[in-house]
Design a protein around this motif. Sequence first.
Motif, PDB file in Angstrom:
ATOM      1  N   TYR A 160       2.219   9.615  -5.479  1.00 22.67           N
ATOM      2  CA  TYR A 160       2.708  10.947  -5.134  1.00 22.67           C
ATOM      3  C   TYR A 160       3.892  11.363  -5.996  1.00 22.67           C
ATOM      4  O   TYR A 160       4.068  12.548  -6.296  1.00 22.67           O
ATOM      5  CB  TYR A 160       3.049  11.038  -3.647  1.00 22.67           C
ATOM      6  N   LYS A 209       0.837  -1.208   0.000  1.00 21.95           N
ATOM      7  CA  LYS A 209       0.000   0.000   0.000  1.00 21.95           C
ATOM      8  C   LYS A 209       0.868   1.252   0.000  1.00 21.95           C
ATOM      9  O   LYS A 209       0.613   2.203  -0.749  1.00 21.95           O
ATOM     10  CB  LYS A 209      -0.912  -0.011   1.230  1.00 21.95           C
ATOM     11  N   HIS A 255       2.445   1.805  -3.366  1.00 23.90           N
ATOM     12  CA  HIS A 255       1.456   2.338  -4.301  1.00 23.90           C
ATOM     13  C   HIS A 255       1.258   3.841  -4.064  1.00 23.90           C
ATOM     14  O   HIS A 255       1.213   4.630  -5.020  1.00 23.90           O
ATOM     15  CB  HIS A 255       0.135   1.592  -4.147  1.00 23.90           C
ATOM     16  N   GLU A 256       1.159   4.244  -2.812  1.00 27.33           N
ATOM     17  CA  GLU A 256       1.017   5.662  -2.482  1.00 27.33           C
ATOM     18  C   GLU A 256       2.249   6.448  -2.919  1.00 27.33           C
ATOM     19  O   GLU A 256       2.129   7.570  -3.426  1.00 27.33           O
ATOM     20  CB  GLU A 256       0.782   5.842  -0.992  1.00 27.33           C
TER      21      GLU A 256
END
Length: 100
Positions: free
Chosen positions: A51, A43, A46-47
């Motif tokens: 960004y 997760k 992925h973030e």
Amino acid sequence: MKRLIALFSNKFFLVTAAFVVWMIFFDKNDLLSRYEYHQQLQKLKHERDFYQAETDKVTKDLDELSSDPKQLEKFAREKYLMKKDNEDVYMVVKEKPKDE
């Protein structure tokens, strides 16, 4: 059958089995925790990618605004509703269709 009984009565086997059970189920780094850490890591990666893509996009937009005065004027008019002294600005807002 006697071999199984002998195996289960062997103290080295019992200690090893207890150690394996402890490491799999009861330790602070058990399998469930490792799986949750792995999901959290995915997760966060992925973030991070999201960004980084957003940062690249904003950097590109900033470079365009810094280098081209026409782009800067367009941006100011669209985002901040700025106008020249001899102009009138009318905003047209489309109504959202109501779901019935």
